[in-house]
Design a protein around this motif. Structure first.
Motif, PDB file in Angstrom:
ATOM      1  N   VAL A  37      23.663  58.066  42.489  1.00 40.23           N
ATOM      2  CA  VAL A  37      24.607  57.082  42.668  1.00 40.23           C
ATOM      3  C   VAL A  37      25.116  56.446  41.514  1.00 40.23           C
ATOM      4  O   VAL A  37      24.317  55.698  40.580  1.00 40.23           O
ATOM      5  N   GLU A  38      26.454  56.365  41.596  1.00 44.45           N
ATOM      6  CA  GLU A  38      27.215  55.913  40.169  1.00 44.45           C
ATOM      7  C   GLU A  38      27.264  54.397  40.289  1.00 44.45           C
ATOM      8  O   GLU A  38      27.523  53.872  41.413  1.00 44.45           O
ATOM      9  N   ASP A  39      26.883  53.667  39.238  1.00 49.03           N
ATOM     10  CA  ASP A  39      27.061  52.177  39.169  1.00 49.03           C
ATOM     11  C   ASP A  39      27.254  51.911  37.678  1.00 49.03           C
ATOM     12  O   ASP A  39      27.063  52.428  36.817  1.00 49.03           O
ATOM     13  N   TYR A  40      27.770  50.454  37.780  1.00 52.20           N
ATOM     14  CA  TYR A  40      27.897  49.912  36.402  1.00 52.20           C
ATOM     15  C   TYR A  40      27.372  48.435  36.323  1.00 52.20           C
ATOM     16  O   TYR A  40      27.484  47.750  37.549  1.00 52.20           O
ATOM     17  N   HIS A  41      26.963  47.915  35.450  1.00 53.69           N
ATOM     18  CA  HIS A  41      26.767  46.700  35.205  1.00 53.69           C
ATOM     19  C   HIS A  41      27.762  45.956  34.337  1.00 53.69           C
ATOM     20  O   HIS A  41      28.114  46.358  33.198  1.00 53.69           O
ATOM     21  N   LEU A  42      28.617  45.142  34.865  1.00 54.05           N
ATOM     22  CA  LEU A  42      29.734  44.685  34.495  1.00 54.05           C
ATOM     23  C   LEU A  42      29.633  43.171  33.813  1.00 54.05           C
ATOM     24  O   LEU A  42      28.977  42.256  34.509  1.00 54.05           O
ATOM     25  N   SER A  43      30.197  42.990  32.572  1.00 50.07           N
ATOM     26  CA  SER A  43      30.278  41.694  31.971  1.00 50.07           C
ATOM     27  C   SER A  43      31.295  40.884  32.690  1.00 50.07           C
ATOM     28  O   SER A  43      31.950  41.216  33.708  1.00 50.07           O
ATOM     29  N   ARG A  44      31.194  39.455  32.600  1.00 48.67           N
ATOM     30  CA  ARG A  44      32.318  38.660  33.147  1.00 48.67           C
ATOM     31  C   ARG A  44      33.595  39.148  32.939  1.00 48.67           C
ATOM     32  O   ARG A  44      34.437  39.113  33.619  1.00 48.67           O
ATOM     33  N   TYR A  45      33.893  39.374  31.544  1.00 48.62           N
ATOM     34  CA  TYR A  45      35.135  40.143  31.029  1.00 48.62           C
ATOM     35  C   TYR A  45      35.477  41.290  31.862  1.00 48.62           C
ATOM     36  O   TYR A  45      36.612  41.441  32.448  1.00 48.62           O
ATOM     37  N   ALA A  46      34.660  42.170  32.185  1.00 48.94           N
ATOM     38  CA  ALA A  46      34.701  43.230  32.751  1.00 48.94           C
ATOM     39  C   ALA A  46      35.415  43.013  34.306  1.00 48.94           C
ATOM     40  O   ALA A  46      35.970  43.655  34.748  1.00 48.94           O
ATOM     41  N   CYS A  47      34.574  42.063  34.889  1.00 47.60           N
ATOM     42  CA  CYS A  47      34.978  41.731  36.224  1.00 47.60           C
ATOM     43  C   CYS A  47      36.362  41.077  36.180  1.00 47.60           C
ATOM     44  O   CYS A  47      37.060  41.426  37.224  1.00 47.60           O
ATOM     45  N   TYR A  48      36.634  40.449  35.203  1.00 52.52           N
ATOM     46  CA  TYR A  48      38.055  39.859  35.157  1.00 52.52           C
ATOM     47  C   TYR A  48      39.159  41.128  35.150  1.00 52.52           C
ATOM     48  O   TYR A  48      40.014  41.163  35.722  1.00 52.52           O
ATOM     49  N   LEU A  49      38.705  42.035  34.285  1.00 53.30           N
ATOM     50  CA  LEU A  49      39.830  43.193  34.143  1.00 53.30           C
ATOM     51  C   LEU A  49      39.716  44.057  35.457  1.00 53.30           C
ATOM     52  O   LEU A  49      40.765  44.269  35.736  1.00 53.30           O
ATOM     53  N   VAL A  50      38.413  44.118  36.116  1.00 53.74           N
ATOM     54  CA  VAL A  50      38.610  44.957  37.212  1.00 53.74           C
ATOM     55  C   VAL A  50      39.375  44.066  38.408  1.00 53.74           C
ATOM     56  O   VAL A  50      40.205  44.633  39.088  1.00 53.74           O
ATOM     57  N   ALA A  51      39.202  42.900  38.446  1.00 53.25           N
ATOM     58  CA  ALA A  51      39.954  41.946  39.315  1.00 53.25           C
ATOM     59  C   ALA A  51      41.406  42.031  39.093  1.00 53.25           C
ATOM     60  O   ALA A  51      42.465  42.128  39.850  1.00 53.25           O
ATOM     61  N   MET A  52      41.875  42.053  37.890  1.00 51.82           N
ATOM     62  CA  MET A  52      43.266  42.104  37.393  1.00 51.82           C
ATOM     63  C   MET A  52      43.813  43.517  37.814  1.00 51.82           C
ATOM     64  O   MET A  52      45.266  43.402  37.764  1.00 51.82           O
ATOM     65  N   ASN A  53      43.248  44.593  37.832  1.00 47.44           N
ATOM     66  CA  ASN A  53      43.561  45.699  38.109  1.00 47.44           C
ATOM     67  C   ASN A  53      43.318  46.253  39.639  1.00 47.44           C
ATOM     68  O   ASN A  53      43.702  47.381  40.048  1.00 47.44           O
ATOM     69  N   GLY A  54      42.838  45.376  40.309  1.00 48.90           N
ATOM     70  CA  GLY A  54      42.679  45.504  41.824  1.00 48.90           C
ATOM     71  C   GLY A  54      43.803  45.333  42.536  1.00 48.90           C
ATOM     72  O   GLY A  54      44.711  45.013  42.093  1.00 48.90           O
ATOM     73  N   ASP A  55      43.676  45.752  43.940  1.00 41.91           N
ATOM     74  CA  ASP A  55      44.741  45.610  44.858  1.00 41.91           C
ATOM     75  C   ASP A  55      45.099  43.923  44.999  1.00 41.91           C
ATOM     76  O   ASP A  55      44.343  43.377  45.753  1.00 41.91           O
ATOM     77  N   PRO A  56      46.263  43.702  44.659  1.00 47.05           N
ATOM     78  CA  PRO A  56      46.637  42.336  44.768  1.00 47.05           C
ATOM     79  C   PRO A  56      46.469  41.736  46.295  1.00 47.05           C
ATOM     80  O   PRO A  56      46.742  40.541  46.692  1.00 47.05           O
ATOM     81  N   ARG A  57      46.740  42.591  47.063  1.00 49.77           N
ATOM     82  CA  ARG A  57      47.082  42.485  48.574  1.00 49.77           C
ATOM     83  C   ARG A  57      45.855  41.840  49.301  1.00 49.77           C
ATOM     84  O   ARG A  57      45.725  41.017  50.226  1.00 49.77           O
TER      85      ARG A  57
END
Length: 282
Positions: free
Chosen positions: A82-102
Protein backbone atom coordinates in the motif's frame (compact mmCIF):
# COMPACT_ATOMS: atom_id res chain seq x y z
CA UNK A 1 -16.10 12.31 4.60
CA UNK A 2 -18.97 13.77 2.58
CA UNK A 3 -19.70 17.39 1.71
CA UNK A 4 -22.28 17.60 4.50
CA UNK A 5 -19.78 16.85 7.24
CA UNK A 6 -18.44 19.96 8.99
CA UNK A 7 -15.08 21.10 7.63
CA UNK A 8 -12.88 22.88 10.16
CA UNK A 9 -9.32 23.36 11.34
CA UNK A 10 -9.56 20.52 13.86
CA UNK A 11 -9.73 17.98 11.01
CA UNK A 12 -6.14 18.75 10.05
CA UNK A 13 -4.85 18.98 13.61
CA UNK A 14 -6.48 15.69 14.62
CA UNK A 15 -4.55 13.69 12.01
CA UNK A 16 -1.20 15.37 12.63
CA UNK A 17 1.61 13.10 13.83
CA UNK A 18 4.91 13.83 15.56
CA UNK A 19 7.90 11.58 14.81
CA UNK A 20 10.69 10.57 17.17
CA UNK A 21 12.63 13.71 16.25
CA UNK A 22 9.78 16.01 17.24
CA UNK A 23 8.90 16.81 13.62
CA UNK A 24 5.27 17.02 12.56
CA UNK A 25 3.89 15.14 9.55
CA UNK A 26 0.63 14.00 7.98
CA UNK A 27 -0.11 10.61 6.42
CA UNK A 28 -1.29 10.97 2.83
CA UNK A 29 -3.71 8.08 3.35
CA UNK A 30 -5.30 9.88 6.30
CA UNK A 31 -5.31 13.26 4.55
CA UNK A 32 -7.03 11.83 1.46
CA UNK A 33 -10.57 11.40 2.94
CA UNK A 34 -10.28 14.69 4.85
CA UNK A 35 -9.76 16.44 1.51
CA UNK A 36 -12.82 14.58 0.19
CA UNK A 37 -11.00 12.28 -2.24
CA UNK A 38 -12.54 8.82 -2.65
CA UNK A 39 -9.84 7.19 -4.80
CA UNK A 40 -6.12 6.91 -4.09
CA UNK A 41 -5.36 7.08 -7.82
CA UNK A 42 -6.87 10.56 -8.06
CA UNK A 43 -5.25 11.75 -4.88
CA UNK A 44 -1.88 10.35 -5.92
CA UNK A 45 -2.07 12.41 -9.13
CA UNK A 46 -2.45 15.49 -6.92
CA UNK A 47 0.56 14.42 -4.84
CA UNK A 48 2.64 14.00 -8.00
CA UNK A 49 1.76 17.53 -9.14
CA UNK A 50 2.64 18.82 -5.66
CA UNK A 51 6.04 17.09 -5.84
CA UNK A 52 6.73 18.75 -9.18
CA UNK A 53 5.85 22.13 -7.67
CA UNK A 54 8.17 21.37 -4.74
CA UNK A 55 11.11 20.68 -7.07
CA UNK A 56 10.28 23.74 -9.22
CA UNK A 57 10.48 25.94 -6.11
CA UNK A 58 14.01 24.68 -5.42
CA UNK A 59 13.20 22.20 -2.64
CA UNK A 60 14.06 18.52 -2.42
CA UNK A 61 10.83 16.53 -2.76
CA UNK A 62 12.00 13.53 -0.65
CA UNK A 63 12.49 15.85 2.33
CA UNK A 64 8.81 16.80 2.26
CA UNK A 65 7.23 13.71 0.64
CA UNK A 66 8.67 10.65 2.44
CA UNK A 67 7.57 7.46 0.69
CA UNK A 68 6.50 5.03 3.43
CA UNK A 69 4.70 2.28 1.53
CA UNK A 70 3.74 -0.65 3.73
CA UNK A 71 2.42 -4.19 3.43
CA UNK A 72 -1.27 -4.82 3.99
CA UNK A 73 -2.78 -8.31 4.58
CA UNK A 74 -5.36 -9.55 2.06
CA UNK A 75 -8.50 -11.58 2.94
CA UNK A 76 -7.12 -14.59 1.06
CA UNK A 77 -3.99 -14.63 3.16
CA UNK A 78 -1.81 -12.77 0.70
CA UNK A 79 -0.07 -9.42 1.11
CA UNK A 80 -0.18 -6.30 -1.02
CA UNK A 81 1.91 -3.16 -0.95
CA UNK A 82 0.00 0.00 0.00
CA UNK A 83 1.55 3.27 -1.13
CA UNK A 84 1.66 6.10 1.39
CA UNK A 85 3.63 9.27 2.13
CA UNK A 86 4.57 11.15 5.25
CA UNK A 87 3.93 14.77 4.29
CA UNK A 88 5.51 17.84 5.85
CA UNK A 89 3.35 20.89 6.47
CA UNK A 90 4.81 22.44 3.31
CA UNK A 91 3.98 19.29 1.36
CA UNK A 92 0.39 19.44 2.62
CA UNK A 93 0.21 23.05 1.45
CA UNK A 94 1.41 22.06 -2.03
CA UNK A 95 -1.04 19.13 -2.14
CA UNK A 96 -3.89 21.49 -1.22
CA UNK A 97 -2.80 24.08 -3.82
CA UNK A 98 -2.77 21.37 -6.49
CA UNK A 99 -6.03 19.79 -5.35
CA UNK A 100 -9.55 20.10 -6.72
CA UNK A 101 -10.65 23.67 -5.82
CA UNK A 102 -14.31 22.64 -6.12
CA UNK A 103 -13.95 20.63 -2.91
CA UNK A 104 -14.71 22.84 0.10
CA UNK A 105 -12.21 20.93 2.25
CA UNK A 106 -9.44 21.59 -0.29
CA UNK A 107 -10.15 25.32 -0.23
CA UNK A 108 -9.99 25.31 3.57
CA UNK A 109 -6.78 23.27 3.55
CA UNK A 110 -5.16 25.78 1.20
CA UNK A 111 -5.65 28.55 3.74
CA UNK A 112 -4.93 26.45 6.84
CA UNK A 113 -1.62 25.04 5.62
CA UNK A 114 -0.59 28.31 3.94
CA UNK A 115 -1.05 30.31 7.15
CA UNK A 116 0.68 27.67 9.28
CA UNK A 117 3.54 27.37 6.78
CA UNK A 118 3.92 31.16 6.77
CA UNK A 119 4.11 31.17 10.55
CA UNK A 120 6.78 28.47 10.37
CA UNK A 121 8.74 30.53 7.83
CA UNK A 122 8.55 33.59 10.07
CA UNK A 123 10.16 31.82 12.98
CA UNK A 124 10.47 28.20 14.10
CA UNK A 125 9.22 28.85 17.64
CA UNK A 126 6.33 31.07 16.52
CA UNK A 127 3.91 29.71 19.13
CA UNK A 128 6.36 30.62 21.90
CA UNK A 129 6.50 34.29 20.88
CA UNK A 130 4.65 36.98 22.77
CA UNK A 131 1.81 38.82 21.02
CA UNK A 132 4.08 41.85 20.48
CA UNK A 133 6.82 39.69 18.97
CA UNK A 134 4.30 38.05 16.63
CA UNK A 135 3.05 41.46 15.55
CA UNK A 136 6.57 42.65 14.78
CA UNK A 137 7.41 39.51 12.80
CA UNK A 138 4.24 39.54 10.71
CA UNK A 139 4.36 43.31 10.17
CA UNK A 140 7.90 42.94 8.80
CA UNK A 141 6.69 40.23 6.44
CA UNK A 142 3.78 42.43 5.43
CA UNK A 143 6.15 45.25 4.43
CA UNK A 144 8.19 42.90 2.24
CA UNK A 145 5.19 41.25 0.60
CA UNK A 146 3.44 44.55 -0.05
CA UNK A 147 6.46 45.46 -2.19
CA UNK A 148 6.05 42.22 -4.15
CA UNK A 149 2.30 42.79 -4.40
CA UNK A 150 2.87 46.31 -5.73
CA UNK A 151 5.25 44.95 -8.39
CA UNK A 152 2.74 42.27 -9.45
CA UNK A 153 -0.05 44.87 -9.58
CA UNK A 154 2.11 47.16 -11.72
CA UNK A 155 2.76 44.31 -14.16
CA UNK A 156 -1.02 43.83 -14.37
CA UNK A 157 -1.54 47.49 -15.26
CA UNK A 158 -2.00 49.25 -11.92
CA UNK A 159 0.09 52.34 -12.61
CA UNK A 160 0.43 55.36 -10.34
CA UNK A 161 -0.24 55.96 -6.67
CA UNK A 162 -3.96 56.68 -7.13
CA UNK A 163 -4.57 53.44 -9.04
CA UNK A 164 -2.62 51.49 -6.45
CA UNK A 165 -4.63 53.04 -3.60
CA UNK A 166 -7.83 51.89 -5.33
CA UNK A 167 -6.31 48.43 -5.88
CA UNK A 168 -5.39 48.14 -2.17
CA UNK A 169 -8.80 49.37 -1.15
CA UNK A 170 -10.48 46.55 -3.10
CA UNK A 171 -8.48 43.99 -1.15
CA UNK A 172 -9.57 45.52 2.14
CA UNK A 173 -13.20 45.62 1.00
CA UNK A 174 -13.13 41.92 0.21
CA UNK A 175 -11.53 40.96 3.52
CA UNK A 176 -13.48 43.40 5.70
CA UNK A 177 -16.99 42.80 4.33
CA UNK A 178 -17.18 45.98 2.26
CA UNK A 179 -15.18 48.28 4.53
CA UNK A 180 -12.46 50.22 2.74
CA UNK A 181 -9.20 51.57 4.15
CA UNK A 182 -10.80 54.83 5.34
CA UNK A 183 -13.61 52.91 7.04
CA UNK A 184 -11.14 50.67 8.86
CA UNK A 185 -9.02 53.70 9.77
CA UNK A 186 -12.06 55.42 11.26
CA UNK A 187 -13.25 52.25 13.01
CA UNK A 188 -9.88 51.98 14.77
CA UNK A 189 -10.00 55.65 15.79
CA UNK A 190 -6.70 56.51 14.13
CA UNK A 191 -5.21 59.83 13.10
CA UNK A 192 -4.66 60.59 9.41
CA UNK A 193 -0.91 60.03 9.72
CA UNK A 194 -1.31 56.59 11.29
CA UNK A 195 -1.23 53.40 9.20
CA UNK A 196 -3.88 50.78 9.89
CA UNK A 197 -1.38 47.92 9.53
CA UNK A 198 0.58 49.34 12.47
CA UNK A 199 -2.50 49.07 14.66
CA UNK A 200 -3.46 45.44 14.08
CA UNK A 201 -3.02 42.45 16.35
CA UNK A 202 -1.21 39.34 15.08
CA UNK A 203 -4.41 37.57 13.97
CA UNK A 204 -5.59 40.53 11.91
CA UNK A 205 -2.11 41.02 10.45
CA UNK A 206 -1.90 37.34 9.51
CA UNK A 207 -5.20 37.57 7.61
CA UNK A 208 -3.90 40.60 5.70
CA UNK A 209 -0.57 38.93 5.02
CA UNK A 210 -2.37 35.94 3.53
CA UNK A 211 -4.54 38.27 1.44
CA UNK A 212 -1.42 40.00 0.08
CA UNK A 213 0.62 36.87 -0.67
CA UNK A 214 -2.25 35.03 -2.34
CA UNK A 215 -3.21 38.05 -4.46
CA UNK A 216 0.37 38.45 -5.65
CA UNK A 217 0.58 34.77 -6.57
CA UNK A 218 -2.78 34.81 -8.36
CA UNK A 219 -1.94 37.95 -10.34
CA UNK A 220 1.26 36.31 -11.59
CA UNK A 221 -0.08 32.76 -11.98
CA UNK A 222 -3.19 33.80 -13.92
CA UNK A 223 -1.30 36.55 -15.78
CA UNK A 224 -4.01 39.06 -14.90
CA UNK A 225 -3.95 42.12 -17.13
CA UNK A 226 -5.80 45.43 -16.77
CA UNK A 227 -6.29 47.43 -13.58
CA UNK A 228 -10.00 46.58 -13.37
CA UNK A 229 -9.19 42.86 -13.48
CA UNK A 230 -6.41 43.33 -10.93
CA UNK A 231 -8.79 45.18 -8.61
CA UNK A 232 -11.38 42.39 -8.97
CA UNK A 233 -8.74 39.76 -8.26
CA UNK A 234 -7.68 41.53 -5.06
CA UNK A 235 -11.31 41.86 -3.96
CA UNK A 236 -12.06 38.19 -4.73
CA UNK A 237 -9.03 36.95 -2.77
CA UNK A 238 -10.03 39.14 0.17
CA UNK A 239 -13.54 37.62 0.06
CA UNK A 240 -12.15 34.09 0.03
CA UNK A 241 -9.91 34.76 3.02
CA UNK A 242 -12.92 36.20 4.84
CA UNK A 243 -15.02 33.14 3.96
CA UNK A 244 -12.32 30.85 5.32
CA UNK A 245 -12.20 32.78 8.60
CA UNK A 246 -15.96 32.29 8.82
CA UNK A 247 -15.64 28.57 8.03
CA UNK A 248 -13.08 28.24 10.82
CA UNK A 249 -15.40 29.98 13.26
CA UNK A 250 -12.99 32.90 13.64
CA UNK A 251 -13.68 36.53 14.42
CA UNK A 252 -14.15 38.80 11.44
CA UNK A 253 -11.14 41.15 11.08
CA UNK A 254 -13.19 44.32 11.58
CA UNK A 255 -14.34 42.97 14.95
CA UNK A 256 -10.86 42.15 16.27
CA UNK A 257 -9.59 44.49 19.00
CA UNK A 258 -7.14 47.26 18.18
CA UNK A 259 -3.95 46.89 20.28
CA UNK A 260 -3.11 49.59 22.80
CA UNK A 261 0.37 50.04 21.34
CA UNK A 262 1.34 50.65 17.73
CA UNK A 263 4.13 48.76 15.97
CA UNK A 264 6.32 51.88 16.28
CA UNK A 265 5.80 52.02 20.04
CA UNK A 266 6.75 48.36 20.39
CA UNK A 267 9.85 48.91 18.26
CA UNK A 268 10.91 51.94 20.33
CA UNK A 269 10.41 50.02 23.58
CA UNK A 270 12.38 47.09 22.20
CA UNK A 271 15.21 49.39 21.09
CA UNK A 272 15.29 51.04 24.51
CA UNK A 273 15.57 47.66 26.24
CA UNK A 274 18.46 46.72 23.98
CA UNK A 275 20.22 50.03 24.60
CA UNK A 276 19.68 49.73 28.35
CA UNK A 277 21.05 46.19 28.34
CA UNK A 278 24.05 47.30 26.30
CA UNK A 279 24.69 50.19 28.69
CA UNK A 280 24.72 47.87 31.68
CA UNK A 281 27.33 45.63 30.04
CA UNK A 282 29.73 48.54 29.49
Amino acid sequence: MNDLQPVNEALFENIKHINEYGQEYWSARELMPVLQYAQWRRFNETIERAQEACVSSGNAAPEHFANVGKSSPMPNGGVREVEDYHLSRYACYLVAMNGDPRKRAVALAQTYFAVKTRQQELVENYDALTEDQKRLAIRHEMREHNKALAAAAQEAGVIGSRDYAIFQNEGYKGLYGGLGAQDIHKRKGLKKSQKILDHMGSTELAANLFRATQTEEKLRRDQVRGKENANQTHYDVGCKVRQTIQDLGGTMPENLPTPDQSIQQIERAQKKRLNDAHGKKQ
